[in-house]
Design a protein around this motif. Structure first.
Motif, PDB file in Angstrom:
ATOM      1  N   ASP A  80       0.803  -1.225   0.000  1.00  0.00           N
ATOM      2  CA  ASP A  80       0.000   0.000   0.000  1.00  0.00           C
ATOM      3  C   ASP A  80       0.837   1.277   0.000  1.00  0.00           C
ATOM      4  O   ASP A  80       0.284   2.368   0.161  1.00  0.00           O
ATOM      5  N   ILE A  81       2.145   1.172  -0.169  1.00  0.00           N
ATOM      6  CA  ILE A  81       2.962   2.383  -0.135  1.00  0.00           C
ATOM      7  C   ILE A  81       2.612   3.287  -1.316  1.00  0.00           C
ATOM      8  O   ILE A  81       2.214   2.815  -2.388  1.00  0.00           O
ATOM      9  N   THR A  82       2.769   4.589  -1.106  1.00  0.00           N
ATOM     10  CA  THR A  82       2.396   5.562  -2.136  1.00  0.00           C
ATOM     11  C   THR A  82       3.572   6.410  -2.616  1.00  0.00           C
ATOM     12  O   THR A  82       3.394   7.262  -3.490  1.00  0.00           O
ATOM     13  N   THR A  83       4.751   6.215  -2.054  1.00  0.00           N
ATOM     14  CA  THR A  83       5.920   6.973  -2.502  1.00  0.00           C
ATOM     15  C   THR A  83       6.155   6.715  -3.990  1.00  0.00           C
ATOM     16  O   THR A  83       6.177   5.569  -4.438  1.00  0.00           O
ATOM     17  N   LYS A  84       6.332   7.796  -4.749  1.00  0.00           N
ATOM     18  CA  LYS A  84       6.445   7.692  -6.202  1.00  0.00           C
ATOM     19  C   LYS A  84       7.886   7.900  -6.671  1.00  0.00           C
ATOM     20  O   LYS A  84       8.654   8.637  -6.056  1.00  0.00           O
ATOM     21  N   ALA A  85       8.207   7.259  -7.765  1.00  0.00           N
ATOM     22  CA  ALA A  85       9.492   7.449  -8.434  1.00  0.00           C
ATOM     23  C   ALA A  85       9.214   7.882  -9.867  1.00  0.00           C
ATOM     24  O   ALA A  85       8.607   7.138 -10.642  1.00  0.00           O
ATOM     25  N   ILE A  86       9.632   9.097 -10.195  1.00  0.00           N
ATOM     26  CA  ILE A  86       9.363   9.657 -11.520  1.00  0.00           C
ATOM     27  C   ILE A  86      10.662   9.700 -12.318  1.00  0.00           C
ATOM     28  O   ILE A  86      11.636  10.337 -11.898  1.00  0.00           O
ATOM     29  N   PRO A  87      10.727   9.016 -13.463  1.00  0.00           N
ATOM     30  CA  PRO A  87      11.959   9.007 -14.266  1.00  0.00           C
ATOM     31  C   PRO A  87      12.350  10.414 -14.715  1.00  0.00           C
ATOM     32  O   PRO A  87      11.494  11.254 -15.001  1.00  0.00           O
ATOM     33  N   THR A  88      13.660  10.665 -14.766  1.00  0.00           N
ATOM     34  CA  THR A  88      14.173  11.941 -15.256  1.00  0.00           C
ATOM     35  C   THR A  88      14.903  11.720 -16.571  1.00  0.00           C
ATOM     36  O   THR A  88      15.096  10.584 -17.011  1.00  0.00           O
ATOM     37  N   GLU A  89      15.336  12.796 -17.176  1.00  0.00           N
ATOM     38  CA  GLU A  89      16.028  12.700 -18.460  1.00  0.00           C
ATOM     39  C   GLU A  89      17.466  12.218 -18.302  1.00  0.00           C
ATOM     40  O   GLU A  89      18.130  11.911 -19.287  1.00  0.00           O
ATOM     41  N   THR A  90      17.969  12.147 -17.068  1.00  0.00           N
ATOM     42  CA  THR A  90      19.366  11.761 -16.834  1.00  0.00           C
ATOM     43  C   THR A  90      19.491  10.335 -16.310  1.00  0.00           C
ATOM     44  O   THR A  90      20.458   9.996 -15.648  1.00  0.00           O
ATOM     45  N   THR A 102      15.419   3.038  -0.571  1.00  0.00           N
ATOM     46  CA  THR A 102      14.036   3.498  -0.447  1.00  0.00           C
ATOM     47  C   THR A 102      13.095   2.741  -1.373  1.00  0.00           C
ATOM     48  O   THR A 102      13.333   2.664  -2.584  1.00  0.00           O
ATOM     49  N   LEU A 103      12.032   2.207  -0.798  1.00  0.00           N
ATOM     50  CA  LEU A 103      11.006   1.541  -1.594  1.00  0.00           C
ATOM     51  C   LEU A 103      10.048   2.582  -2.164  1.00  0.00           C
ATOM     52  O   LEU A 103       9.537   3.436  -1.439  1.00  0.00           O
ATOM     53  N   ALA A 104       9.827   2.514  -3.465  1.00  0.00           N
ATOM     54  CA  ALA A 104       8.915   3.447  -4.128  1.00  0.00           C
ATOM     55  C   ALA A 104       8.312   2.764  -5.345  1.00  0.00           C
ATOM     56  O   ALA A 104       8.784   1.717  -5.796  1.00  0.00           O
ATOM     57  N   ARG A 105       7.280   3.393  -5.874  1.00  0.00           N
ATOM     58  CA  ARG A 105       6.568   2.820  -7.015  1.00  0.00           C
ATOM     59  C   ARG A 105       6.742   3.731  -8.235  1.00  0.00           C
ATOM     60  O   ARG A 105       6.384   4.907  -8.198  1.00  0.00           O
ATOM     61  N   GLY A 107       0.189  -3.338  -5.714  1.00  0.00           N
ATOM     62  CA  GLY A 107       0.727  -4.433  -4.916  1.00  0.00           C
ATOM     63  C   GLY A 107       2.245  -4.442  -4.893  1.00  0.00           C
ATOM     64  O   GLY A 107       2.912  -3.539  -5.412  1.00  0.00           O
ATOM     65  N   THR A 108       2.807  -5.487  -4.312  1.00  0.00           N
ATOM     66  CA  THR A 108       4.258  -5.551  -4.142  1.00  0.00           C
ATOM     67  C   THR A 108       5.008  -5.714  -5.460  1.00  0.00           C
ATOM     68  O   THR A 108       6.185  -5.360  -5.554  1.00  0.00           O
ATOM     69  N   LYS A 109       4.352  -6.245  -6.493  1.00  0.00           N
ATOM     70  CA  LYS A 109       5.032  -6.429  -7.774  1.00  0.00           C
ATOM     71  C   LYS A 109       5.407  -5.104  -8.426  1.00  0.00           C
ATOM     72  O   LYS A 109       6.298  -5.063  -9.280  1.00  0.00           O
ATOM     73  N   GLY A 110       4.740  -4.036  -8.035  1.00  0.00           N
ATOM     74  CA  GLY A 110       5.029  -2.740  -8.639  1.00  0.00           C
ATOM     75  C   GLY A 110       6.026  -1.904  -7.866  1.00  0.00           C
ATOM     76  O   GLY A 110       6.266  -0.744  -8.200  1.00  0.00           O
ATOM     77  N   ILE A 111       6.644  -2.488  -6.832  1.00  0.00           N
ATOM     78  CA  ILE A 111       7.574  -1.740  -5.983  1.00  0.00           C
ATOM     79  C   ILE A 111       9.009  -1.921  -6.468  1.00  0.00           C
ATOM     80  O   ILE A 111       9.423  -3.024  -6.831  1.00  0.00           O
ATOM     81  N   SER A 112       9.764  -0.835  -6.469  1.00  0.00           N
ATOM     82  CA  SER A 112      11.182  -0.873  -6.818  1.00  0.00           C
ATOM     83  C   SER A 112      11.998  -0.301  -5.661  1.00  0.00           C
ATOM     84  O   SER A 112      11.464   0.366  -4.771  1.00  0.00           O
TER      85      SER A 112
END
Length: 242
Positions: free
Chosen positions: A175-185, A212-215, A222-227
């Protein structure tokens, strides 16, 4: 060698007679070890504990952690233990020779860790956190991450943590909501909040590396979407400076 906090005789009995650690020496990876070498590892752990951990047990328990002027402070012996065990090569002892370790059997490594923990659980906890985080980078990270972060962590210079728990999710990682947004680098921007990070900050450490666990946006629920992402407290420049 006597001890107030652990029976070394019993520990060696378990290693040699019950778990038969010498059975490992037949394999090429552990061929340079024998029972005497394993005993030296355990004896060294006890000697270190008698000097650097057990004498500070009560003092560290009484002093605790403080937060003043925006800085977290722990007993100064915490970082000294991390640094000295890093210098001694204990944190990465189980790694292969190629990875900078000495191919110490995990059984012996954990036996030494048991001695440290028995002497002063609070004093050795930060070291265990760092070794575990560095091992994750070594196991799954690319060469850049290993060189930039894992080396300093194994050397006991930088602290390592695991940032998992979130206010609204608790221990439910799916249920974590922390996001990871790709950058250009080729990196990511991390957005979210983590709490209850063991060893999360203190002023003695030169840098603190948070795994850090983030999605990643668009990942499945679910857990399969966590990195897992390496998020240092202080960014590391190309020349290694902070």
């Amino acid at each position: 060698m006597s001890s107030q906090f652990i029976s070394i005789e019993n520990l060696k009995f378990l290693l040699h007679k019950v778990h038969k650690i010498d059975d490992l020496f037949q394999y090429p990876y552990f061929s340079e070890y024998n029972n005497e070498a394993i005993d030296m590892v355990v004896d060294s752990a006890l000697d270190f504990s008698n000097k650097e951990l057990f004498p500070y047990l009560v003092e560290m328990d009484q002093q605790g952690v403080s937060f003043k002027d925006g800085k977290v402070s722990v007993h100064p012996q915490v970082y000294k233990v991390l640094n000295k065990l890093g210098e001694a090569g204990f944190l990465n002892a189980s790694l292969s020779f190629e990875e900078g370790g000495i191919q110490l059997p995990y059984m012996a490594h954990y036996a030494a860790s048991l001695v440290y923990t028995a002497a002063n659980n609070g004093g050795i906890g930060y070291t265990g956190l760092t070794a575990g985080a560095a091992h994750l980078i070594t196991s799954f990270g690319n060469e850049e991450l290993k060189k930039t972060y894992a080396e300093k962590m194994y050397q006991g210079i930088w602290q390592g943590t695991m940032a998992m728990t979130e206010p609204e999710a608790g221990s439910s990682l799916s249920d974590i909501t922390t996001k990871a947004i790709p950058t250009e680098t080729s990196g990511y921007k991390i957005s979210g909040q983590k709490i209850f990070i063991s060893g999360g900050d203190y002023d003695d450490a030169e840098n603190i590396v948070h795994l850090t666990l983030a999605r990643v946006e668009g990942s499945p629920r679910g857990t399969k979407g966590i990195s897992l992402f390496v998020v240092p407290k202080l960014r590391v420049e190309e020349d290694g400076s902070l």
